[in-house]
Write a protein that holds these residues in place. Structure first.
Motif, short mmCIF file in Angstrom:
data_model
loop_
_atom_site.label_atom_id
_atom_site.label_comp_id
_atom_site.label_asym_id
_atom_site.label_seq_id
_atom_site.Cartn_x
_atom_site.Cartn_y
_atom_site.Cartn_z
N ASN A 81 0.82 -1.21 0.00
CA ASN A 81 0.00 0.00 0.00
C ASN A 81 0.85 1.27 0.00
OD1 ASN A 81 -2.63 1.29 0.12
ND2 ASN A 81 -2.11 1.86 2.22
N ASP A 82 1.94 1.27 0.76
CA ASP A 82 2.82 2.45 0.81
C ASP A 82 3.45 2.73 -0.55
OD1 ASP A 82 2.16 2.61 3.44
OD2 ASP A 82 4.13 2.04 4.22
N VAL A 83 3.84 1.66 -1.22
CA VAL A 83 4.44 1.80 -2.55
C VAL A 83 3.42 2.34 -3.54
CG1 VAL A 83 5.48 0.57 -4.49
CG2 VAL A 83 6.14 -0.02 -2.14
N VAL A 84 2.20 1.79 -3.48
CA VAL A 84 1.13 2.22 -4.39
C VAL A 84 0.82 3.70 -4.17
CG1 VAL A 84 -1.31 1.94 -4.95
CG2 VAL A 84 0.13 -0.07 -4.62
N ILE A 85 0.74 4.12 -2.92
CA ILE A 85 0.46 5.53 -2.61
C ILE A 85 1.58 6.42 -3.14
CG2 ILE A 85 0.26 7.21 -0.73
CD1 ILE A 85 -1.22 5.08 0.87
N THR A 86 2.82 6.00 -2.93
CA THR A 86 3.96 6.77 -3.42
C THR A 86 3.88 6.98 -4.92
OG1 THR A 86 5.40 5.90 -1.67
CG2 THR A 86 6.48 6.81 -3.61
N LEU A 87 3.63 5.91 -5.66
CA LEU A 87 3.61 5.97 -7.12
C LEU A 87 2.46 6.81 -7.65
CD1 LEU A 87 4.48 2.23 -7.87
CD2 LEU A 87 5.98 4.20 -8.16
N VAL A 88 1.27 6.62 -7.09
CA VAL A 88 0.11 7.33 -7.62
C VAL A 88 0.17 8.82 -7.30
CG1 VAL A 88 -1.55 7.16 -5.71
CG2 VAL A 88 -2.36 6.97 -8.07
N LEU A 89 0.74 9.18 -6.15
CA LEU A 89 0.88 10.59 -5.79
C LEU A 89 1.89 11.31 -6.68
CD1 LEU A 89 0.87 10.60 -1.86
CD2 LEU A 89 -0.96 11.33 -3.40
N GLU A 90 2.87 10.57 -7.19
CA GLU A 90 3.90 11.17 -8.02
C GLU A 90 3.53 11.19 -9.51
OE1 GLU A 90 7.41 8.96 -7.16
OE2 GLU A 90 7.75 9.92 -5.22
N ASP A 91 2.46 10.51 -9.86
CA ASP A 91 2.10 10.42 -11.29
C ASP A 91 0.65 10.82 -11.54
OD1 ASP A 91 1.73 9.72 -13.95
OD2 ASP A 91 3.04 7.99 -13.83
N GLU A 92 -0.26 9.86 -11.53
CA GLU A 92 -1.64 10.13 -11.94
C GLU A 92 -2.31 11.25 -11.15
OE1 GLU A 92 -0.71 6.06 -13.39
OE2 GLU A 92 -0.40 7.13 -11.50
N VAL A 93 -2.20 11.19 -9.84
CA VAL A 93 -2.88 12.19 -9.00
C VAL A 93 -2.26 13.57 -9.21
CG1 VAL A 93 -3.42 12.88 -6.63
CG2 VAL A 93 -3.55 10.47 -7.29
N LEU A 94 -0.95 13.63 -9.26
CA LEU A 94 -0.25 14.91 -9.46
C LEU A 94 -0.64 15.54 -10.79
CD1 LEU A 94 1.83 17.04 -8.66
CD2 LEU A 94 3.61 15.55 -9.61
N ARG A 275 -6.19 -5.31 -3.46
CA ARG A 275 -7.50 -5.45 -2.81
C ARG A 275 -8.01 -6.89 -2.89
NH1 ARG A 275 -11.41 -1.20 -5.28
NH2 ARG A 275 -12.75 -1.83 -3.54
N LYS A 276 -7.65 -7.61 -3.99
CA LYS A 276 -8.05 -9.00 -4.11
C LYS A 276 -7.48 -9.83 -2.96
CE LYS A 276 -8.85 -9.70 -9.06
NZ LYS A 276 -8.49 -10.51 -10.24
N LEU A 277 -6.19 -9.69 -2.77
CA LEU A 277 -5.51 -10.48 -1.73
C LEU A 277 -5.97 -10.07 -0.34
CD1 LEU A 277 -3.48 -12.76 -1.68
CD2 LEU A 277 -1.65 -11.08 -1.42
N ASP A 278 -6.21 -8.79 -0.16
CA ASP A 278 -6.65 -8.29 1.16
C ASP A 278 -7.96 -8.93 1.58
OD1 ASP A 278 -4.47 -6.70 1.52
OD2 ASP A 278 -5.43 -4.85 0.86
N ILE A 279 -8.96 -8.93 0.68
CA ILE A 279 -10.27 -9.45 1.06
C ILE A 279 -10.25 -10.97 1.22
CG2 ILE A 279 -11.18 -9.65 -1.30
CD1 ILE A 279 -13.89 -8.74 -0.14
#
Length: 308
Positions: A81-94, A275-279
């Protein structure tokens, strides 16, 4: 700039503030002799109203696309999750933020963190009601962790069992007495009643710990099993486990626009990425005490396929 560092700072800080607030509120209300259910409902409502009105609605209104991309981050990246947040904040969301807003991106990231943190705090406190009720009744705040136990339900934790024994000492005494072969018939009868009551409460807590998404996944699995592959006794148990869920739109909306129908129909394929693995993991852990082989086998099989 390291946007995840900003996100993580505000997430941890907000969660710590929420934790202190909940502890202080519980102690204050205990002095007023409030019943815990009243206190619990009040805190859950406060947390929900605070993050949803002050942050969620504001983010949806002012930075709709950026906020949506962040919420859907696991559709774009796999991994921790931390890696996913890092990547999305630096690309798509930004990139989306730069197109729809000229204000501070750092402020936006901090708001995302606070919203996520308070939402998680409210979810956890709501789901762990019975655990925190024991802390409230016994003033045992050393057991106040404000986070989920890893890989077990809270009813399986040593802390919960210890508090149950303190609050209801007769349960422990009766358990010990049942091991003594010299116990009289009257005592044995009393022990049986207590054990039945204790088991009832344990299983009730286990069932109440299931979230709606986990129930939808179980319904999907039940529906996909071959005929006669499920014992009638297990089927009856599963009916009680999946029981009721919160979304009543199934009664008055078009099935195509009702999320629960989609989740039951698609099963694990409704989710993506981590999310698949989490549930699957959450459902496996919660189903383990019930020992329903057909379901646990299917969940394990799903997990193996997702991990490929």
């Amino acid at each position: 700039m390291n946007y995840f560092k900003t996100y993580n700072h505000f997430y941890i800080k907000s969660y710590a503030i929420a934790k202190r607030m909940v502890i202080n509120e519980m102690k204050k209300e205990k002095l007023k002799k409030r019943p815990f259910t009243t206190v619990h409902n009040k805190i859950c409502k406060f947390l929900y109203d605070y993050y949803s009105i002050k942050y969620t609605e504001d983010l949806k209104t002012r930075q709709h696309q950026s906020f949506k991309l962040f919420c859907d981050r696991h559709l774009y990246y796999d991994g921790d999750n931390d890696v996913v947040i890092t990547l999305v904040l630096e690309d798509e969301v930004l990139n989306a933020f730069n197109k729809e807003d000229k204000s501070s991106y750092v402020k936006f990231v901090s708001d995302l963190a606070i919203e996520s943190s308070l939402k998680e705090a409210q979810r956890h406190f709501k789901n762990y009601k019975d655990y925190y009720e024991l802390i409230y009744d016994l003033d045992m705040y050393d057991n106040f962790y404000f986070e989920d136990f890893e890989s077990i339900t809270f009813t399986s934790s040593n802390e919960y069992k210890s508090m149950i024994d303190i609050k209801h000492p007769y349960l422990k005494q009766e358990r010990e007495a049942s091991l003594n072969s010299s116990t009289t018939n009257v005592e044995k009868g009393s022990t049986l009643l207590v054990e039945v009551s204790e088991k009832h409460n344990i299983y009730l807590n286990l069932i109440n710990n299931f979230e709606d998404d986990e129930k939808y996944l179980l319904i999907n699995i039940i529906n996909s099993l071959p005929p006669d592959s499920l014992k009638r006794t297990d089927f009856l148990k599963l009916i009680r486990i999946v029981g009721t869920f919160q979304d009543l739109s199934i009664f008055y909306k078009n099935p195509k626009s009702v999320t629960p129908y989609a989740k039951v129909s698609k099963g694990i394929d409704y989710y993506s990425g981590k999310r698949k693995l989490d549930i699957i993991d959450r459902t496996l852990v919660k189903m383990e005490p019930f020992q329903i082989d057909a379901i646990n086998h299917q969940l394990s099989k799903m997990k193996s396929q997702v991990n490929k």
